[in-house]
Design a protein around this motif. Structure first.
Motif, PDB file in Angstrom:
ATOM      1  N   LYS A  28      -1.187  -5.940   6.243  1.00  0.00           N
ATOM      2  CA  LYS A  28      -1.130  -7.032   7.227  1.00  0.00           C
ATOM      3  C   LYS A  28      -2.442  -7.146   7.999  1.00  0.00           C
ATOM      4  CE  LYS A  28       1.394  -4.563  10.873  1.00  0.00           C
ATOM      5  NZ  LYS A  28       2.532  -4.589  11.794  1.00  0.00           N
ATOM      6  N   TRP A  79       8.353   0.500   4.597  1.00  0.00           N
ATOM      7  CA  TRP A  79       8.097  -0.860   5.077  1.00  0.00           C
ATOM      8  C   TRP A  79       7.389  -1.658   3.969  1.00  0.00           C
ATOM      9  CZ3 TRP A  79       5.635  -5.162   6.421  1.00  0.00           C
ATOM     10  CH2 TRP A  79       6.079  -5.883   7.512  1.00  0.00           C
ATOM     11  N   ILE A  85      19.458   1.172  -3.593  1.00  0.00           N
ATOM     12  CA  ILE A  85      19.258   1.250  -2.140  1.00  0.00           C
ATOM     13  C   ILE A  85      18.572  -0.011  -1.622  1.00  0.00           C
ATOM     14  CG2 ILE A  85      17.862   2.425  -0.375  1.00  0.00           C
ATOM     15  CD1 ILE A  85      18.602   5.064  -1.849  1.00  0.00           C
ATOM     16  N   LEU A 134      20.050  -2.707   1.086  1.00  0.00           N
ATOM     17  CA  LEU A 134      19.351  -3.064   2.326  1.00  0.00           C
ATOM     18  C   LEU A 134      19.224  -4.581   2.430  1.00  0.00           C
ATOM     19  CD1 LEU A 134      16.535  -0.355   2.458  1.00  0.00           C
ATOM     20  CD2 LEU A 134      18.587  -0.487   3.882  1.00  0.00           C
ATOM     21  N   LEU A 189      22.658  -6.336   3.162  1.00  0.00           N
ATOM     22  CA  LEU A 189      23.108  -6.158   4.536  1.00  0.00           C
ATOM     23  C   LEU A 189      22.105  -6.718   5.543  1.00  0.00           C
ATOM     24  CD1 LEU A 189      25.107  -4.342   3.057  1.00  0.00           C
ATOM     25  CD2 LEU A 189      24.870  -2.668   4.877  1.00  0.00           C
ATOM     26  N   LEU A 197      19.220  -5.612   6.150  1.00  0.00           N
ATOM     27  CA  LEU A 197      18.490  -4.536   6.825  1.00  0.00           C
ATOM     28  C   LEU A 197      17.015  -4.495   6.425  1.00  0.00           C
ATOM     29  CD1 LEU A 197      21.280  -1.825   6.655  1.00  0.00           C
ATOM     30  CD2 LEU A 197      20.462  -3.012   8.697  1.00  0.00           C
ATOM     31  N   VAL A 238      16.802  -8.629  15.588  1.00  0.00           N
ATOM     32  CA  VAL A 238      18.191  -9.000  15.874  1.00  0.00           C
ATOM     33  C   VAL A 238      18.588  -8.348  17.200  1.00  0.00           C
ATOM     34  CG1 VAL A 238      18.877  -9.255  13.453  1.00  0.00           C
ATOM     35  CG2 VAL A 238      19.135  -7.036  14.574  1.00  0.00           C
ATOM     36  N   ARG A 239      19.610  -8.917  17.811  1.00  0.00           N
ATOM     37  CA  ARG A 239      20.085  -8.433  19.107  1.00  0.00           C
ATOM     38  C   ARG A 239      21.060  -7.284  18.855  1.00  0.00           C
ATOM     39  NH1 ARG A 239      20.936 -11.195  24.186  1.00  0.00           N
ATOM     40  NH2 ARG A 239      22.816 -10.403  25.226  1.00  0.00           N
ATOM     41  N   MET A 283      16.122  -6.220  21.302  1.00  0.00           N
ATOM     42  CA  MET A 283      15.781  -6.939  20.079  1.00  0.00           C
ATOM     43  C   MET A 283      14.962  -5.999  19.186  1.00  0.00           C
ATOM     44  SD  MET A 283      17.053 -10.020  20.542  1.00  0.00           S
ATOM     45  CE  MET A 283      16.264 -10.960  19.233  1.00  0.00           C
ATOM     46  N   VAL A 284      15.481  -5.680  17.998  1.00  0.00           N
ATOM     47  CA  VAL A 284      14.734  -4.826  17.068  1.00  0.00           C
ATOM     48  C   VAL A 284      14.800  -5.428  15.667  1.00  0.00           C
ATOM     49  CG1 VAL A 284      14.986  -2.627  18.302  1.00  0.00           C
ATOM     50  CG2 VAL A 284      16.746  -3.336  16.675  1.00  0.00           C
ATOM     51  N   ASP A 319      12.446  -2.042  10.806  1.00  0.00           N
ATOM     52  CA  ASP A 319      11.854  -0.983  11.634  1.00  0.00           C
ATOM     53  C   ASP A 319      12.864   0.140  11.889  1.00  0.00           C
ATOM     54  OD1 ASP A 319       9.379  -2.203  11.803  1.00  0.00           O
ATOM     55  OD2 ASP A 319       9.847  -3.266  13.659  1.00  0.00           O
ATOM     56  N   VAL A 320      14.150  -0.206  11.974  1.00  0.00           N
ATOM     57  CA  VAL A 320      15.182   0.813  12.181  1.00  0.00           C
ATOM     58  C   VAL A 320      15.318   1.669  10.925  1.00  0.00           C
ATOM     59  CG1 VAL A 320      17.627   1.208  12.699  1.00  0.00           C
ATOM     60  CG2 VAL A 320      16.391  -0.680  13.812  1.00  0.00           C
ATOM     61  N   VAL A 321      15.265   1.019   9.755  1.00  0.00           N
ATOM     62  CA  VAL A 321      15.323   1.770   8.490  1.00  0.00           C
ATOM     63  C   VAL A 321      14.156   2.751   8.425  1.00  0.00           C
ATOM     64  CG1 VAL A 321      15.200   1.590   5.976  1.00  0.00           C
ATOM     65  CG2 VAL A 321      16.525  -0.083   7.275  1.00  0.00           C
ATOM     66  N   ALA A 327      12.394   3.966  10.880  1.00  0.00           N
ATOM     67  CA  ALA A 327      12.466   4.988  11.932  1.00  0.00           C
ATOM     68  C   ALA A 327      13.370   6.149  11.538  1.00  0.00           C
ATOM     69  CB  ALA A 327      12.969   4.361  13.233  1.00  0.00           C
ATOM     70  N   LEU A 386      13.716   7.431   8.501  1.00  0.00           N
ATOM     71  CA  LEU A 386      13.255   8.188   7.325  1.00  0.00           C
ATOM     72  C   LEU A 386      12.044   9.050   7.696  1.00  0.00           C
ATOM     73  CD1 LEU A 386      13.557   5.381   4.637  1.00  0.00           C
ATOM     74  CD2 LEU A 386      14.927   7.451   4.787  1.00  0.00           C
TER      75      LEU A 386
END
Lengths: 423, 423
Positions: B88, B200, B275, B279, B282, B284, B290-291, B300-301, B305-307, B309, B311
């Motif tokens: 990016k 990512w 997998i 993801l 769903l 993900l 999303v809220r 809001m995340v 980024d949660v996935v 975080a 691993l």
């Protein structure tokens, strides 16, 4: 009978709508943390069935606070507190009902905790342990706490009791088997992944170590998704892959019914099992918050809450869903005639019908039906008891008769099915 | 040659460590947004190889700001900017290098955007489009931007050029095929799910519509995970399920090499494909926030980024990983003798060796090796060019020779493999 319904979510809303067609009680107080949800349910009932002359009231309640539950119950002279919220609120509603000198019903029992060192073989704290530990207090108060009185647990336990009393002389296995052929579609008609029940609760049920009971071993646990089995469900649902899942029936049935083995298997299907395994593998089932970057700097969120946030609300799925859900008990053993016997006792709920009749999707409607029937039997004195009891502590026959009796004869018009699988 | 390395993460760190054993440059400025990471890399090199007499410096840099990149480059009289951060940041580093009148190299090209209405058939903005659009500016400035010069893209493109120049008279397909048998274990020795490359970036690569090039059709796209194929990898890795994935080779190779079809397939394996599909199903994989509820109220995340975080950091996996990774190109067509020919040209990197020699895990080490070799050829004048060029724009033979030549004879001691699959 004066009922306090705690929770006007999917199941609570359906409970009130089903009860609105019956006359065995004086009052139902529909309560929710979000008062507008309770008011919406009451307004639907009045719009559909006319003024109820004060039979239905809406109230705000905090299910996490026993004092709030007791206060609302006492203010309305409530005789029965009906818990229709997530099982994490069982302890506080249970305590609030006893404090208000009311009887209590729920559809899911207090939560379990896995064994700290050997979770896939030994039980830790079991479902309902925290409730049964207080049974003497309820007996002393002269009150009943009827636990696990939804469809599964609930109707499944009634079926088990019926099989033991009327169909078998000896039972090898009481195997609750739950399956469905529900499909959810998007606006374009494409099938989408959208669980018909709270994903939060489904993850909790499916990833906790499943519990099994055997006469020689007592309760023990296995790894999640153990003992896969293809079970053929009736009424066109057909074969579905089922696996062991932690569920209340395995805790309740052995307390009152004589059997060699008690299991619960959930027809999750291959796809859903794969999804749950992946969520677990990636730690996305976790409820402990993790640190995640965001536009406003790092935040702490529970991965399971993120999974839930990304999926549609199950209560909203009704109009986009087609298919049926089946709850029942598969019983094997020796019949009353001394011959080997294998039966499946079940109840099927069709989404098309529940949507048309109740604007409720079939899974939540089927859950909500059963506590209404149980309360009607308690109101009539047909069922009675003290302390913490499961549905199988009561006579199953009047329950199943009232459920199956046509509406115009005073029943619920919900026939149950019976398959003699060795015949 | 004076090099500005932008990024001291896994790949940047390995680049500096590999370059530290070579002598073709005067200076490497190791820079990172987090200065301590750059300092750690320089300290490791000085501890391992002794004082470098100012050959290595650490600097802070902001890769998202062209002015920051240009300022650091100009202050140190940099001739070559080496981009070793997430793709990016390509546009800003690319612009900063040109502003500083320096040459530029990267290992991944500017990002794509799917076709707005027909994403699984037509390309939208392609990988590198934004860079090739500026090629005239680079030519005018008399500078080279060598893009896609890692292992894949990079070494794979060199292999393709070698096959076209020395092994084939006509090429049917240039098929980059990437596979591994890497296993990561936890402290107890149990295999765990832990991607060896940024999840990512892996999600980005694998869920974007894969691009394919055919002589008659040009570039087109397919649905993710299309054309599954079991490819047998050499040196004990064996068969791995590969699927089409969006990758730079498909963009680069047809620009300089004559072939009928160009593809990239990634040996993700069944499990990882499952997998990634889950993801996606769903939601993900999404990067839009999303809220989600949290202890501090709604936040809001981005689900992706949660996935990530949850691993382990791929750069930390080296010590817990075993196995090999293989990068290569499978070429089919007509040999220089006029007979049908099918070859696989490849390079294997063994985690045990890269950890022992460089304290770098094998996937990042193999990526970092190639731009060092390319820079050495540019420093020597063996390779030269102007504008935006891919690795296949240069003569492959001196590259592969220098790579394979034993260390004690001045090479990199990294032999490459060759399988004649019809022989």
């Amino acid at each position: 009978m004066r009922i306090l319904l705690v929770g006007a979510g999917g199941v609570g809303d359906a409970f009130a709508k089903i009860a609105a067609r019956r006359s065995f009680y004086e009052l139902i107080v529909v309560s929710d943390y979000d008062l507008s949800r309770a008011e919406r349910t009451v307004a639907w009932i009045e719009a559909r069935h006319g003024a109820q002359d004060g039979r239905f009231l809406a109230e705000r309640i905090d299910a996490s606070d026993p004092d709030s539950v007791a206060e609302v119950a006492q203010r309305h002279g409530v005789t029965h507190v009906m818990n229709a919220v997530e099982p994490k609120f069982v302890p506080t509603i249970f305590a609030g009902a006893l404090a208000a000198d009311a009887n209590y019903l729920d559809m899911a029992m207090s939560l379990s905790e896995p064994h700290p060192t050997n979770p896939h073989e030994e039980t830790g704290i079991m479902l309902g342990d925290d409730q049964f530990a207080l049974s003497a207090d309820w007996e002393k108060a002269g009150k009943l706490a009827l636990v696990g009185m939804g469809v599964e647990p609930g109707l499944s336990d009634v079926f088990a009791r019926y099989a033991a009393d009327h169909l078998f002389s000896e039972i090898d296995e009481l195997g609750t088997r739950d399956g469905a052929n529900l499909v959810v579609r998007d606006e374009l008609g494409n099938e989408i992944f959208a669980p018909s029940f709270s994903i939060w609760t489904t993850i909790e049920e499916c990833l906790n170590p499943p519990v099994v009971w055997e006469k020689d071993k007592g309760w023990f646990t296995t790894a999640p998704f153990s003992e896969p089995e293809v079970f053929v469900f009736p009424e066109g649902i057909g074969p579905v892959e089922c696996v062991n899942v932690e569920h209340e029936e395995v805790i309740l049935m052995p307390r009152w019914i004589n059997a060699k083995r008690v299991t619960f298997k959930y027809g999750l299907g291959d796809e859903f099992i794969g999804i749950l395994k992946t969520l677990n593998q990636l730690g996305l089932d976790k409820t402990e918050p993790v640190r995640v970057r965001s536009a406003d700097g790092p935040v702490m969120v529970a991965p399971r809450d993120v999974v839930a946030a990304g999926l549609p609300d199950p209560a909203s799925l009704g109009p986009r869903m087609t298919g049926k859900t089946c709850a029942g008990v598969w019983v094997t053993g020796t019949g009353t005639d001394g011959m080997p016997r294998e039966v499946y006792l079940y109840h099927v709920s069709d989404n098309e019908w529940t949507m048309a009749e109740y604007e409720a999707q079939c899974v939540v409607w089927q859950t909500a039906l059963n506590p209404v029937i149980a309360l009607e039997l308690l109101a009539a004195g047909t069922w009675s008891g003290l302390g913490v009891l499961g549905p199988e502590a009561f006579d199953a026959k009047p329950y199943l008769d009232l459920m199956a009796l046509p509406v115009d004869q005073g029943g619920y018009g919900q026939p149950w099915g019976f398959e003699d699988r060795l015949a």
